[in-house]
Design an enzyme around this catalytic site. Sequence first.
Site, PDB file in Angstrom:
ATOM      1  N   VAL A 181       0.849  -1.187   0.000  1.00 28.86           N
ATOM      2  CA  VAL A 181       0.000   0.000   0.000  1.00 28.86           C
ATOM      3  C   VAL A 181       0.890   1.243   0.000  1.00 28.86           C
ATOM      4  O   VAL A 181       1.825   1.347   0.794  1.00 28.86           O
ATOM      5  CB  VAL A 181      -0.937   0.028   1.223  1.00 28.86           C
ATOM      6  CG1 VAL A 181      -1.676   1.358   1.309  1.00 28.86           C
ATOM      7  CG2 VAL A 181      -1.940  -1.121   1.153  1.00 28.86           C
ATOM      8  N   LYS A 182       0.580   2.151  -0.906  1.00 29.49           N
ATOM      9  CA  LYS A 182       1.270   3.438  -0.949  1.00 29.49           C
ATOM     10  C   LYS A 182       0.321   4.505  -0.418  1.00 29.49           C
ATOM     11  O   LYS A 182      -0.817   4.631  -0.876  1.00 29.49           O
ATOM     12  CB  LYS A 182       1.692   3.777  -2.375  1.00 29.49           C
ATOM     13  CG  LYS A 182       2.313   5.162  -2.540  1.00 29.49           C
ATOM     14  CD  LYS A 182       2.682   5.404  -4.001  1.00 29.49           C
ATOM     15  CE  LYS A 182       3.058   6.857  -4.267  1.00 29.49           C
ATOM     16  NZ  LYS A 182       3.421   7.100  -5.676  1.00 29.49           N
TER      17      LYS A 182
END
Length: 294
Positions: A203-204
């Site tokens: 996840v960014k």
Amino acid sequence: MAEKEGNRLAKNFHLDTPHVNHAFHVKGADHAEWGMKDRLSRIFSPKTGRTVMLAFDHGYIMGPTAGLERLDLVIPALAPGIDVFMATRGALRTCVPPTFNKGIALRCTAGSSVLDDDMSHEVIGVDVEDAIRMNAACMAVQIFIGSSGEKTSIQNLCNTIDAGNRYGIPTLGVVAVGKDMERTTKFFLLATRMLAEFGAHIVKTYYCENFEQVVAACPVPIVVAGGKKLPEEEALTMTYRAIAEGAAGVDMGRNIFQAEDPLAMTQAVARIVHENYTDKEAYEFYRDTAKQSR
């Protein structure tokens, strides 16, 4: 079905108990199959478990961006300081030699330009077969939680995860933050957990207050977006705090290619991520390196 009202607010994130990997160096990937782990190892260093990503996918909605007018000149020069290129297939094929042997985070969504008031209605612009041809280490899909295009973007993510799982390619879920969207701990706790539970392998997201809670509540690695251009010292401080509070790396764009000395900035960021420099040590390194290159 869980109801929105009447839920207790989450409080106990057990921040004193770190996540433990039993068989693999990437959070949440102990039970992944071999090909998936091989690709994750191109993103996250087996020595440190961390990554420095260079984002230069801005052109797919912004056109030429300051510092990225000539991708063919800028990006190859920055390659020595980074682990992963995050880019569109067009930019990679036309402007980046395949000899650098970097991990590829392939932008797989396409959408409206910055001229549109609502850019949240993206579509899948790259299929998994092209990701395989590009030898992508992961496929990146942007998610617009809380926007009019939320449902469509979630469908894009889920479809990409399903396709990637068939071929052992991880999916990077990118938390988008529009001009009218929240940038609070509560929002990032929600968005990052949603993406992980949908099946995103990475996840960014953005750094925020109580960031260590966001990391603790997300069962997969979090990579921090660089966001808008900051003074170099401030960008390095943000990097240091994010890593100290549990991020598995950073994905810098404007804070690298718009820096006074972009290569020195990539090297300074890498010192924090992989060598545990403090922000002060990294900034001193940046100034000294930039001075020598003049």
